[in-house]
Design a protein around this motif. Sequence first.
Motif, PDB file in Angstrom:
ATOM      1  N   SER A 168       0.828  -1.210   0.000  1.00  0.00           N
ATOM      2  CA  SER A 168       0.000   0.000   0.000  1.00  0.00           C
ATOM      3  C   SER A 168       0.861   1.258   0.000  1.00  0.00           C
ATOM      4  N   ASP A 169       2.045   1.205   0.639  1.00  0.00           N
ATOM      5  CA  ASP A 169       2.963   2.351   0.593  1.00  0.00           C
ATOM      6  C   ASP A 169       3.427   2.618  -0.832  1.00  0.00           C
ATOM      7  N   ARG A 170       3.636   1.546  -1.606  1.00  0.00           N
ATOM      8  CA  ARG A 170       4.036   1.709  -3.008  1.00  0.00           C
ATOM      9  C   ARG A 170       2.898   2.293  -3.850  1.00  0.00           C
ATOM     10  N   LEU A 171       1.659   1.910  -3.510  1.00  0.00           N
ATOM     11  CA  LEU A 171       0.507   2.389  -4.281  1.00  0.00           C
ATOM     12  C   LEU A 171       0.077   3.792  -3.884  1.00  0.00           C
ATOM     13  N   ALA A 172       0.478   4.243  -2.685  1.00  0.00           N
ATOM     14  CA  ALA A 172      -0.051   5.492  -2.123  1.00  0.00           C
ATOM     15  C   ALA A 172       0.210   6.684  -3.023  1.00  0.00           C
ATOM     16  N   GLY A 232      -4.020   5.295  -5.437  1.00  0.00           N
ATOM     17  CA  GLY A 232      -3.745   5.276  -4.013  1.00  0.00           C
ATOM     18  C   GLY A 232      -3.905   3.879  -3.433  1.00  0.00           C
ATOM     19  N   ARG A 233      -4.219   3.790  -2.148  1.00  0.00           N
ATOM     20  CA  ARG A 233      -4.361   2.501  -1.464  1.00  0.00           C
ATOM     21  C   ARG A 233      -5.733   1.873  -1.676  1.00  0.00           C
ATOM     22  N   TRP A 234      -6.630   2.574  -2.339  1.00  0.00           N
ATOM     23  CA  TRP A 234      -8.035   2.171  -2.400  1.00  0.00           C
ATOM     24  C   TRP A 234      -8.305   0.803  -3.023  1.00  0.00           C
ATOM     25  N   PRO A 235      -7.587   0.362  -4.084  1.00  0.00           N
ATOM     26  CA  PRO A 235      -7.900  -0.967  -4.637  1.00  0.00           C
ATOM     27  C   PRO A 235      -7.804  -2.082  -3.614  1.00  0.00           C
ATOM     28  N   ILE A 236      -6.812  -2.018  -2.727  1.00  0.00           N
ATOM     29  CA  ILE A 236      -6.663  -3.044  -1.692  1.00  0.00           C
ATOM     30  C   ILE A 236      -7.891  -3.057  -0.786  1.00  0.00           C
ATOM     31  N   VAL A 237      -8.366  -1.869  -0.406  1.00  0.00           N
ATOM     32  CA  VAL A 237      -9.509  -1.766   0.501  1.00  0.00           C
ATOM     33  C   VAL A 237     -10.785  -2.274  -0.164  1.00  0.00           C
ATOM     34  N   LEU A 238     -11.056  -1.825  -1.364  1.00  0.00           N
ATOM     35  CA  LEU A 238     -12.323  -2.156  -2.024  1.00  0.00           C
ATOM     36  C   LEU A 238     -12.401  -3.625  -2.414  1.00  0.00           C
ATOM     37  N   ILE A 239     -11.320  -4.163  -2.980  1.00  0.00           N
ATOM     38  CA  ILE A 239     -11.328  -5.572  -3.379  1.00  0.00           C
ATOM     39  C   ILE A 239     -11.397  -6.473  -2.146  1.00  0.00           C
ATOM     40  N   GLY A 240     -10.647  -6.118  -1.113  1.00  0.00           N
ATOM     41  CA  GLY A 240     -10.678  -6.912   0.110  1.00  0.00           C
ATOM     42  C   GLY A 240     -12.058  -6.949   0.740  1.00  0.00           C
ATOM     43  N   ALA A 241     -12.742  -5.803   0.769  1.00  0.00           N
ATOM     44  CA  ALA A 241     -14.078  -5.754   1.366  1.00  0.00           C
ATOM     45  C   ALA A 241     -15.073  -6.615   0.600  1.00  0.00           C
ATOM     46  N   ALA A 242     -14.991  -6.578  -0.717  1.00  0.00           N
ATOM     47  CA  ALA A 242     -15.920  -7.368  -1.537  1.00  0.00           C
ATOM     48  C   ALA A 242     -15.731  -8.864  -1.298  1.00  0.00           C
ATOM     49  N   ILE A 243     -14.475  -9.303  -1.196  1.00  0.00           N
ATOM     50  CA  ILE A 243     -14.211 -10.727  -0.981  1.00  0.00           C
ATOM     51  C   ILE A 243     -14.613 -11.152   0.428  1.00  0.00           C
ATOM     52  N   ALA A 244     -14.324 -10.318   1.434  1.00  0.00           N
ATOM     53  CA  ALA A 244     -14.608 -10.680   2.828  1.00  0.00           C
ATOM     54  C   ALA A 244     -16.100 -10.796   3.107  1.00  0.00           C
ATOM     55  N   ALA A 253      -6.316  -8.635   6.224  1.00  0.00           N
ATOM     56  CA  ALA A 253      -5.302  -8.210   5.257  1.00  0.00           C
ATOM     57  C   ALA A 253      -5.425  -6.726   4.907  1.00  0.00           C
ATOM     58  N   PHE A 254      -6.665  -6.217   4.786  1.00  0.00           N
ATOM     59  CA  PHE A 254      -6.824  -4.824   4.364  1.00  0.00           C
ATOM     60  C   PHE A 254      -7.214  -3.883   5.504  1.00  0.00           C
ATOM     61  N   LYS A 255      -7.379  -4.417   6.694  1.00  0.00           N
ATOM     62  CA  LYS A 255      -7.829  -3.590   7.818  1.00  0.00           C
ATOM     63  C   LYS A 255      -6.875  -2.431   8.099  1.00  0.00           C
ATOM     64  N   GLY A 256      -5.590  -2.715   8.203  1.00  0.00           N
ATOM     65  CA  GLY A 256      -4.617  -1.667   8.488  1.00  0.00           C
ATOM     66  C   GLY A 256      -4.477  -0.655   7.376  1.00  0.00           C
ATOM     67  N   VAL A 257      -4.698  -1.088   6.135  1.00  0.00           N
ATOM     68  CA  VAL A 257      -4.585  -0.173   4.996  1.00  0.00           C
ATOM     69  C   VAL A 257      -5.636   0.919   5.092  1.00  0.00           C
ATOM     70  N   THR A 258      -6.841   0.554   5.494  1.00  0.00           N
ATOM     71  CA  THR A 258      -7.901   1.549   5.656  1.00  0.00           C
ATOM     72  C   THR A 258      -7.527   2.568   6.722  1.00  0.00           C
ATOM     73  N   GLU A 259      -6.951   2.115   7.823  1.00  0.00           N
ATOM     74  CA  GLU A 259      -6.570   3.021   8.896  1.00  0.00           C
ATOM     75  C   GLU A 259      -5.449   3.964   8.465  1.00  0.00           C
TER      76      GLU A 259
END
Length: 428
Positions: free
Chosen positions: A86-90, A95-107, A136-142
């Motif tokens: 996520s630091d690389r994507l920021a 930004g970090r959003w793809p990790i958050v959105l894809i993770g939420a949909a799967i969870a 996996a994506f919880k910390g990225v959102t924070e």
Amino acid sequence: MMPDSPPAADAGPSVPPPRVGDRMNRSAVLWVTLAVFAQEAVWNFYDAQVPEQLRHYFTSAGVIGLIMGLDHSWGIFTQPSVGFLSDRLARRRTGRWPIVLIGAAIATVPFVLIPWATSLPVLMLCVVGFAAVANAFKGVTETLVSDYVAASNRSKAQGFVKAGVSLTIVISSLISLLVVDRSLRLAFAIPPLLMLLVLGLSWAFLGRRHTTAALPEEQAEDVREFASPWAVLKDAVRTPSSPALLLMVGIFCFAGMWSALRSLMTPYGTQVLGLTRGEAGGLALPGAVAFLVCVLPIAFASNRLGQLRSMRYGVGLFVAGLLVGFAFPTVPGTITSMVLSSLGYASFAVNALVALWNLAPGQRVLGTYTALYTIASQSGMALGPALLGTTIDLTSWRYMLLNAAVFAAVTFLVFTRLARRAPDRVAG
């Protein structure tokens, strides 16, 4: 809606970053708060109701606590790599959003299926599947706070974020009170659908203009690069007396007891107070309201007291609240206990992650430092419920709050030691 910060914050990538003392971008804080609110709504309901679901197959509080703790342990293994990514994507367009959105949909899928499970293997598959993805994506959102808010305003921003988190406890408690006893399957469907809706709105209003948001404090001297998340971890804990390491130990201890209380409070309510499952699930509601009312004043007061001092006071209040609940094992006594403990936790929650960010060597590793926070907190969450549950097996449910108070007292000693070693920007 709260007013935006001055136009310079949204003028584009070439605009100088916010300076210390600049006004906080309140619109960005609002949408980040909603994003964190969305994911925590699911986690709070999970912690309140999954233990009772497990009681269909297990009678031991220690076993139930162990399973709840193991669910949280997934973050220990996934968060460093995901945070580093996520630091690389920021600093890219998305930004970090793809990790958050894809993770939420799967969870969402395994979470919704939990009440449909008719056997222990299927239930465990759903529980573990949700925990693995959601952790996996919880910390990225924070970490989104650090992308849109300057360091001088992050404690205040965390106050708003944690106020949003307290609202999720209210939502979870209301679902428990109003829906669980009528339709368990409907109750498990509401939180993930709410998560998808709110995350989608947050991305629409904030994530889509990520490239026009000035990433705070992207300064010339902030050029230190790390080849892997493990290199960041090694740098943070390079000596046994490292303030970062001591802070992670304190986070480990306090997060463990808080998670244990959240995981075992519903069975405590049914076993000690004689409440129904839905009524016991609503015990956290008064504490959540108190958290919501006081978290912003606590956040602003922390700027004057210092982060570490505020956390120490919070731990002391947390212990006092548990002792009140043990002395008065009634519904009013337990509610009073939860109110005091929630206020103590609020002081910790507002300051812990920001204090760790302040120890980072640069802006470009804040996602990975959030992962360090996750390692500490998730390790505590993995072991805390099992430890507290084991003490309940050795004593009884009646002694749960006293046992938790003893464990929490150890946390106070850790923060006392940390106060002597932490730099001024953390200790205050």
